[in-house]
Design an enzyme around this catalytic site. Sequence first.
Site, mmCIF file in Angstrom:
data_model
loop_
_atom_site.group_PDB
_atom_site.id
_atom_site.type_symbol
_atom_site.label_atom_id
_atom_site.label_comp_id
_atom_site.label_asym_id
_atom_site.label_seq_id
_atom_site.Cartn_x
_atom_site.Cartn_y
_atom_site.Cartn_z
ATOM 1 N N ARG A 134 18.287 -7.106 8.427
ATOM 2 C CA ARG A 134 19.240 -6.812 7.351
ATOM 3 C C ARG A 134 20.615 -7.287 7.772
ATOM 4 N NH1 ARG A 134 16.814 -2.996 3.305
ATOM 5 N NH2 ARG A 134 18.076 -4.468 2.174
ATOM 6 N N TYR A 168 7.249 -5.973 -2.135
ATOM 7 C CA TYR A 168 8.111 -4.776 -2.169
ATOM 8 C C TYR A 168 8.491 -4.454 -3.610
ATOM 9 C CZ TYR A 168 12.144 -1.796 -0.884
ATOM 10 O OH TYR A 168 13.041 -0.769 -0.729
ATOM 11 N N LYS A 185 0.813 -1.221 0.000
ATOM 12 C CA LYS A 185 0.000 0.000 0.000
ATOM 13 C C LYS A 185 0.847 1.271 0.000
ATOM 14 C CE LYS A 185 -3.789 0.026 2.642
ATOM 15 N NZ LYS A 185 -4.615 -0.295 3.837
HETATM 16 N N1 UDP Z 1 21.956 -12.338 5.100
HETATM 17 C C1 UDP Z 1 22.735 -13.218 5.816
HETATM 18 N N2 UDP Z 1 22.583 -13.288 7.173
HETATM 19 C C2 UDP Z 1 21.712 -12.498 7.870
HETATM 20 C C3 UDP Z 1 20.927 -11.577 7.143
HETATM 21 C C4 UDP Z 1 21.076 -11.523 5.756
HETATM 22 O O1 UDP Z 1 23.556 -13.958 5.239
HETATM 23 O O2 UDP Z 1 21.632 -12.633 9.110
HETATM 24 C C5 UDP Z 1 22.121 -12.252 3.646
HETATM 25 C C6 UDP Z 1 20.819 -12.290 2.854
HETATM 26 O O3 UDP Z 1 20.432 -13.619 2.607
HETATM 27 C C7 UDP Z 1 21.220 -11.543 1.595
HETATM 28 C C8 UDP Z 1 22.252 -10.535 2.074
HETATM 29 O O4 UDP Z 1 22.699 -10.990 3.335
HETATM 30 O O5 UDP Z 1 21.832 -12.417 0.678
HETATM 31 C C9 UDP Z 1 21.700 -9.123 2.233
HETATM 32 O O6 UDP Z 1 20.519 -9.200 2.983
HETATM 33 P P1 UDP Z 1 19.677 -7.950 3.440
HETATM 34 O O7 UDP Z 1 18.478 -8.475 4.159
HETATM 35 O O8 UDP Z 1 20.544 -7.005 4.163
HETATM 36 O O9 UDP Z 1 19.217 -7.192 2.119
HETATM 37 P P2 UDP Z 1 18.849 -7.595 0.614
HETATM 38 O O10 UDP Z 1 19.971 -7.008 -0.152
HETATM 39 O O11 UDP Z 1 18.807 -9.096 0.465
HETATM 40 O O12 UDP Z 1 17.544 -6.961 0.362
#
Ligand code: UDP
Length: 330
Positions: free
Chosen positions: A189, A148, A94
């Site tokens: 993240r 998203y 939304k």
């Molecule tokens: N990731 C990870 N361990 C965590 C959190 C994220 O290995 O505890 C990996 C996730 O699978 C992705 C990358 O880090 O490949 C970046 O993840 P994020 O959620 O920061 O953002 P994205 O770029 O995926 O939207």
Amino acid sequence: MAKERVLITGAAGFLGSHLCDRFLKDGFEVVGMDNLITGTLTNIEHLFQNEHFQFYHHDVSKFVHVSGKLDYILHFASPASPIDYLKIPIQTLKVGSLGTHNLLGLAKSKKARMLIASTSEVYGDPLVHPQTEEYFGNVNPVGPRGVYDEAKRFQEAMTMAYHTFHGLETRIVRIFNTYGPRMRLNDGRVLPAFIGQALRGEDLTVFGDGSQTRSFCYVDDLIEGIVRLLMSDYAQPVNIGNPDEISIRDFAEEIIQLTGTSQKVIYKPLPQDDPMQRQPDITKAREILGWEPQVSRSEGLKITYDYFKSLPEERLFEKEYNTFEKYIKR
Ligand code: UDP
């Protein structure tokens, strides 16, 4: 001459709060708006003393009213982590769609210039590397990130339609992974996850085998790029990010070095549709905006680590420090 006035949505969030700081510093009147689902007033409480700052607690998915003139609108309200999309998928859809439409209408009535925060997620799990603005992307509309990605793609289409049909002044920034102070510690993240784990004395959780890549941009660099784009006359999308690409496994090692933790890396399953590689092609930003990142990952990570270390210890162990959990139960 009267000051120029800017509306920033998502003002209590990570990027929104940095934008508020920047525009106040540059001499603007700033109207911040946020529904505080994923944002927190902690990020902007230092601004409430400032006579040039005003705050509206409002959800932009509902009709938006702001009295007085507006010269610019920057739409930065949105959940922005894969964990958030899973928890609040409908709100994510939304704010990117209905919220954008409301703000475009407001921009039209105020004759304001509108900049929307788009994302590298419009490229999905990209088959072109590095990603140029011309690439159409590889997105799964019904996957966990679809809420998203598709909202942001719709947002771009809607913004471009207002530009071509109504002649509205619009700007589209495609933001790649960005980090810095005021990121939420517990939003899932990768950077706050790793730093939080190091500070709590937990192992660092790498998803998959860690060979997937990301390219991390320090927040001050990103904000500079956004300001330059806003003030340019370029209405097509522009990538803003740092092309310095690293695998998540190597990134975990960097965080271990930085924090001096004696914990190790453990491996967890890779989430569905997790992009395997991501790196912005920033040729356009270089040529049109004369912009490129100035802060190296080692400098930026140090500042960010110092910020997380300075937080009260109980914040490290909080599941969420905002109204998020309460909101989704309603
Ligand atoms: N990731 C990870 N361990 C965590 C959190 C994220 O290995 O505890 C990996 C996730 O699978 C992705 C990358 O880090 O490949 C970046 O993840 P994020 O959620 O920061 O953002 P994205 O770029 O995926 O939207």
